[in-house]
Structures are given as C-alpha cells and as structure tokens.
Design a protein around this motif. Sequence first.
Motif, PDB file in Angstrom:
ATOM      1  N   GLU A   1       0.839  -1.195   0.000  1.00 46.34           N
ATOM      2  CA  GLU A   1       0.000   0.000   0.000  1.00 46.34           C
ATOM      3  C   GLU A   1       0.875   1.246   0.000  1.00 46.34           C
ATOM      4  O   GLU A   1       1.812   1.373   0.778  1.00 46.34           O
ATOM      5  N   ARG A   2       0.548   2.198  -0.874  1.00 45.49           N
ATOM      6  CA  ARG A   2       1.337   3.420  -0.968  1.00 45.49           C
ATOM      7  C   ARG A   2       1.128   4.326   0.254  1.00 45.49           C
ATOM      8  O   ARG A   2       2.006   5.078   0.638  1.00 45.49           O
TER       9      ARG A   2
ATOM     10  N   MET B   1       0.832   6.627  -5.775  1.00 46.64           N
ATOM     11  CA  MET B   1       0.900   7.464  -4.571  1.00 46.64           C
ATOM     12  C   MET B   1      -0.120   8.589  -4.638  1.00 46.64           C
ATOM     13  O   MET B   1      -0.785   8.897  -3.636  1.00 46.64           O
ATOM     14  N   PHE B   2      -0.265   9.220  -5.801  1.00 50.72           N
ATOM     15  CA  PHE B   2      -1.297  10.247  -5.954  1.00 50.72           C
ATOM     16  C   PHE B   2      -2.667   9.678  -5.588  1.00 50.72           C
ATOM     17  O   PHE B   2      -3.422  10.258  -4.801  1.00 50.72           O
ATOM     18  N   ALA B   3      -2.992   8.526  -6.165  1.00 51.81           N
ATOM     19  CA  ALA B   3      -4.296   7.912  -5.921  1.00 51.81           C
ATOM     20  C   ALA B   3      -4.472   7.560  -4.457  1.00 51.81           C
ATOM     21  O   ALA B   3      -5.540   7.786  -3.863  1.00 51.81           O
TER      22      ALA B   3
ATOM     23  N   ASN C   1       4.074   5.470   2.118  1.00 54.54           N
ATOM     24  CA  ASN C   1       4.758   4.196   2.330  1.00 54.54           C
ATOM     25  C   ASN C   1       5.505   3.728   1.080  1.00 54.54           C
ATOM     26  O   ASN C   1       5.186   2.705   0.484  1.00 54.54           O
ATOM     27  N   ARG C   2       6.507   4.516   0.701  1.00 50.22           N
ATOM     28  CA  ARG C   2       7.376   4.141  -0.408  1.00 50.22           C
ATOM     29  C   ARG C   2       8.804   4.554  -0.053  1.00 50.22           C
ATOM     30  O   ARG C   2       9.450   5.322  -0.774  1.00 50.22           O
ATOM     31  N   PRO C   3       9.305   4.090   1.086  1.00 52.83           N
ATOM     32  CA  PRO C   3      10.576   4.602   1.608  1.00 52.83           C
ATOM     33  C   PRO C   3      11.765   4.376   0.689  1.00 52.83           C
ATOM     34  O   PRO C   3      12.703   5.183   0.675  1.00 52.83           O
TER      35      PRO C   3
ATOM     36  N   SER D   1       2.758  11.561   7.870  1.00 53.83           N
ATOM     37  CA  SER D   1       4.220  11.472   7.848  1.00 53.83           C
ATOM     38  C   SER D   1       4.652  10.495   6.771  1.00 53.83           C
ATOM     39  O   SER D   1       3.810   9.911   6.072  1.00 53.83           O
ATOM     40  N   GLY D   2       5.955  10.316   6.636  1.00 56.36           N
ATOM     41  CA  GLY D   2       6.491   9.390   5.647  1.00 56.36           C
ATOM     42  C   GLY D   2       7.261   8.267   6.311  1.00 56.36           C
ATOM     43  O   GLY D   2       7.955   8.476   7.307  1.00 56.36           O
ATOM     44  N   GLU D   3       7.134   7.065   5.763  1.00 58.14           N
ATOM     45  CA  GLU D   3       7.958   5.956   6.233  1.00 58.14           C
ATOM     46  C   GLU D   3       9.408   6.204   5.826  1.00 58.14           C
ATOM     47  O   GLU D   3       9.680   6.748   4.758  1.00 58.14           O
ATOM     48  N   GLY D   4      10.341   5.783   6.677  1.00 62.46           N
ATOM     49  CA  GLY D   4      11.746   5.980   6.350  1.00 62.46           C
ATOM     50  C   GLY D   4      12.208   7.379   6.702  1.00 62.46           C
ATOM     51  O   GLY D   4      11.526   8.124   7.413  1.00 62.46           O
TER      52      GLY D   4
END
Length: 265
Positions: free
Chosen positions: A2-3, A30-32, A18-20, A53-56
């Motif tokens: 999942e993005r 990711m847009f979607a 979730n694309r670290p 927030s962002g993973e990584g």
Amino acid sequence: MERVSIEITHGVADVRLNRPGKRNALDPAMFAALVRAGERLKTEPGLRAVVLSGEGPDFCAGLDFAAFQAMRSGDRISADVDLPPTDGPAKATGQRAAYVWTEVPVPVIAAITGHALGGGLQVALGADIRLVTADAKLSVLEIKWGLIPDMTGTQVLPELVGPDVAKELTFTGRVVSGAEAVTLGLATRVSPDPRSEALDMARAIAQRSPDAVRAAKRLLTARVDRATGLAAEQTEITALIGSPNQVEAVTAEFDKRAPRFTDPS
C-alpha cells in the motif's frame, strides 16, 4: 504494498506515505492513495485528529523521476490516475492529493523529516500544522524542472510566508532547512522527533470537544471576505453554546475529571 497506510487509535489517524525506498516519491499509485486516504478520513466515524508522515527518513521527495521523463514527450502521469469526480475546488489529481487534507474536518498535523520537495512540500502544505526537524530540507523545487507548483502551492504559499517570500522560493527553487522554514512561516515549529510530537499533539486535541475543534478548523481554514467570516463565527458559536459537548466540557472542568465527549454523527 500500500502506498499510504492508515492506522486509527482512539480517534487519531496515523497516516504514512509508504514508499521509503523511493523517498516516498509521487507516482500515479501514490497520488491515488493520498486522495483515497483523505477521502476516507473525511467521513471516518469518531475521527479526532490526523498525523501525516512518511515511512523511512523522508517525508516526500516530490515527483518520481519517471514523471519527469514522461514530461519530455508531453505526458502528465497524474492525469492518468483513475479517481471518482469531486465537487471540491481542487479538480486535478495533484491538487486533490494536497487539498484533500484541508477538507478533512479535523486537524491534520504533518511530521516532516528528511526531504519535503516540490509536490511533497505541497502535500505538507495541505496540513494545518507542520512539525519539522531542524535539518529537514524543504523546497518549492518545480522551477528546477521548468515547472510551477501546481498542487495548490501558488495559492497556499503566499498565505503562509507572504507574497514576496513565496515568489523568492518559487523563482529560485532554493532548499531551506527546517529551522529556516519555521522562521519563514513555512513550518510551525522545530522538533527533534516530529512524528512522536505530532502524535502527542493529536492525542491532546482528541481530548477536546470534537464539535469545537471541527468548528475551529472550519473557521480558520475558510477563505472568505471579512464580513462572511465574522458572520460564520457567530453562527458557529451560537451552535456550540449549550450544546451537549460544550456543557460536558464545562461540567468536566468544574468536576476536575476527564470529559466524556460524543463524536459528531
């Protein structure tokens, strides 16, 4: 994978890009995922606050390099994303990925570490509050690629930093640190651990009357003329005074106990 992931605990949504491995860069998926996550949270029962927030190590480094390669032949990857239509003012997919966080009816707190560049910064600008590490790197980077910020940035930036600073950042594309971003008004404050502090803030907000918090976001987010805004203030306060959650807030304060609020239906 999942993005965008969503985990909700006691009314607080922990939302993570979730694309670290790609610094959470923006591709069609990711847009979607950003739009769908925001749309879901707009009607999520019992929601009190959101942390984004962002993973990584990075929040979001902006557009995927494949997007820039596609542009050389005139293609726009966000235009290929299949999403249901919206009645809101943001129509383009990229705009929706940022603006949907403004439409979520509860406070959204962005926790920014590492890179928040171009479209990634514009997603963060959709939040109500931005916590950053001192050494985070933020940039209106579109000019580097011969572009302009087209994900609501041209409208939001001047409101936050003033027209002249917005123009300087947009014309130059220079990278600013998290510490400078706070000085400019691009971020709210510096934190050594933005995500942890954002979650603590969200939990604190979740203890307040949800009716009052939502009313405050409506008033503070609305872009209207002064007369309309002042009239809206009176409409909101009239609806709040004597309402069950407002009475509970006063009663709990006098009783020196935690309030027991009812979430809006």
